[in-house]
Design an enzyme around this catalytic site. Structure first.
Site, PDB file in Angstrom:
ATOM      1  N   PHE A 204     -19.268   9.526 -13.986  1.00  8.01           N
ATOM      2  CA  PHE A 204     -18.834  10.641 -12.914  1.00  8.01           C
ATOM      3  C   PHE A 204     -17.020  10.580 -11.993  1.00  8.01           C
ATOM      4  O   PHE A 204     -17.091  11.118 -11.858  1.00  8.01           O
ATOM      5  CB  PHE A 204     -20.646   9.431 -12.505  1.00  8.01           C
ATOM      6  N   LYS A 205     -16.334   9.244 -12.934  1.00 11.83           N
ATOM      7  CA  LYS A 205     -15.697   8.972 -12.058  1.00 11.83           C
ATOM      8  C   LYS A 205     -14.153  10.235 -12.269  1.00 11.83           C
ATOM      9  O   LYS A 205     -13.399  10.798 -11.140  1.00 11.83           O
ATOM     10  CB  LYS A 205     -14.929   8.097 -12.732  1.00 11.83           C
TER      11      LYS A 205
END
Ligand SMILES: *Cc1c(COP(=O)(O)O)cnc(C)c1O
Length: 500
Positions: A109-110
């Site tokens: 998700f980063k």
């Protein structure tokens, strides 16, 4: 829009200065002076990119419209992400949806923040007249390193050096990092654990003599972590996107309040949700889901933040954190910008490893925040139950969120759980949840998950074993500075023809 320090110890700065500086030089974090309100009701036809423009523009008021567009378009496109929609909103149950945030280049998700943040930084440097060559230093226990490498690779005027523990990351994480291409990426394995990497990087950052020497030669250090506003603000966008996805799919009516449940570590993701709420998105409760390292859920229930406690290595390792840096921004907001209070709490955390907030603050927090924690067995059993009931396979971090929602038993309004990693990224533990088999072969587990879920392997992980390895340095923890200086020397030599 100007930015102020959570500790009231710095002058106002512009967005580009805040991004350029990273954190407040003395101590403290930059926060927007006033949170803008966005009319989400007119956004139902918007693409992710259009929403990003709408949300980011008021925060980046010293960027031109074309600059913001360039940042967005070169980050959020179908080369970098599975599709132009950037995230996916999936129905899980009647009143629960999943917001999949891992369709970017590294399956983490980063990626959503780290694909765009280097663009912000490049422009912020230009605007501040900063001509130094920026060296991004990263210590990683696995996932952040690869996401940062992909974000910064080939960025103009910037190089990135990632340190990871030699035998402390999974085979897949190691391969993901070691196969990175790009002309400005450096990946170094350290014969030690994550703490050794982290300590080494911190020492480099705090070495005043070294910093001066670099500065004299046109270099500077910077970091890519979520204390930088440039990494936080892009995360607000997907709250708006998932909300309008639900409206478009007929799951909710526009204006209806919903909950967001966020598997939390450093408190960046959930803080972005808090900003989305403040910007006018109809959010009922933000649910802060912790794993066994439950420092946040203890804090929300007792008002005492105590980082002096046993640290557990869990199967949701990206949430194994005892100091959640972005909580400071949240406390600044819920106290009505009381920087004196924030200053004294963080001074106490620094000196005594703990602080206690007043009753008023706890009540304000509890009006928006619900929290709880989930143990290792519940993570595995929730993966299995969810698969049995719905066929959906989720990773160990997402499972913390789903398990907590079940435990809290919310049924009054629709709840969205953030899915922060692809199940392919934590394949052995996911498979252990589903089939109760202890496989240690991540590649076999990936194939098995693909069969069980009838989905293709995430392209970030597909064919990983056949990609060329571009990095293979292994060093002693004591040699980190030497390694960095060596890289800087060669950069310097290629630009100036002499040594630092
Ligand atoms: C970083 C990360 C988290 C924690 O997010 P924060 O913004 O630090 O709270 C959760 N899950 C995964 C998979 C992550 O990589």
């Amino acid at each position: 829009m100007l930015y102020i320090s959570t500790r009231g110890n710095y002058h106002h700065v512009t967005a580009s200065q805040a991004i350029n500086l990273g954190m407040v030089p003395e101590s403290g974090l930059f926060v927007p002076q006033k949170i803008p309100v966005v009319d989400y009701a007119n956004t139902t036809q918007c693409s992710y990119q259009e929403l990003a423009e709408l949300v980011l523009k008021p925060y980046l008021s010293d960027f031109t419209n074309n600059e913001i567009k360039w940042c967005i378009d070169s980050a959020y496109n179908s080369n970098n992400f599975d599709s132009n929609s950037i995230i996916k909103t999936i129905d899980l149950y009647q009143n629960m949806s999943i917001m999949e945030l891992w369709h970017g280049p590294t399956a983490a998700f980063k990626d959503i923040a780290l694909q765009i943040m280097p663009n912000f930084l490049q422009l912020a440097k230009k605007k501040s007249g900063n001509k130094s060559h920026t060296i991004i230093l990263v210590a990683t226990s696995g996932d952040t390193g690869k996401a940062a490498l992909e974000g910064f690779k080939n960025s103009e005027g910037i190089s990135i050096i990632v340190f990871y523990p030699h035998q402390g990351v999974s085979e897949i994480q190691k391969l993901q990092m070691d196969t990175t291409d790009g002309n400005n990426t450096h990946v170094i394995a350290v014969k030690g654990n994550f703490d050794d990497c982290q300590t080494g990087v911190k020492q480099l950052f705090s070495d005043v003599a070294l910093r001066q020497k670099l500065q004299n030669n046109g270099f500077e250090f910077s970091s890519a972590n979520s204390i930088n506003w440039g990494r936080l603000c892009p995360q607000i966008v997907y709250y708006f996107k998932s909300y309008i996805d639900l409206v478009e799919n007929g799951k909710i009516k526009i204006g209806e309040k919903i909950n967001y449940c966020i598997p939390t570590g450093n408190f960046g993701n959930i803080l972005a949700g808090f900003y989305a709420k403040k910007m006018g998105l109809p959010i009922n409760k933000l649910i802060c889901a912790s794993n066994k390292n439950r420092v946040l859920s203890d804090f929300f229930s007792s008002g005492v933040y105590n980082s002096h406690r046993e640290f557990f290595r869990t199967i949701s390792p990206s949430m194994d954190i005892l100091i959640s840096s972005n909580l400071e921004r949240f406390l600044f907001e819920v106290t009505g910008h009381d920087s004196d209070k924030v200053f004294s709490w963080y001074d106490s955390l620094y000196k005594n490893s703990q602080f206690t907030v007043d009753q008023n603050t706890i009540e304000t927090i509890n009006s928006t925040m619900v929290s709880g924690w989930i143990d290792e067995n519940q993570i595995l059993s929730t993966i299995r139950q969810t698969y049995d009931k719905t066929g959906y396979i989720m990773d160990t971090h997402t499972s913390v969120g789903v398990a907590l929602c079940k435990q809290l038993g919310f049924t009054d309004c629709h709840t969205v759980v953030a899915s922060t990693a692809s199940p392919y990224k934590f394949s052995c533990d996911v498979l252990k949840g589903i089939e109760n088999i202890n496989s240690v072969d991540e590649f076999e587990s990936i194939v098995k998950i693909s069969e069980l879920s009838s989905t293709p392997v995430h392209r970030a992980l597909d064919n990983l074993r056949n990609r060329p390895v571009n990095h293979n340095r292994v060093i002693e923890p004591g040699d980190m500075e030497k390694a960095v200086l060596y890289i800087i020397d060669s950069l310097h030599a290629s630009s100036k023809g002499q040594n630092v």
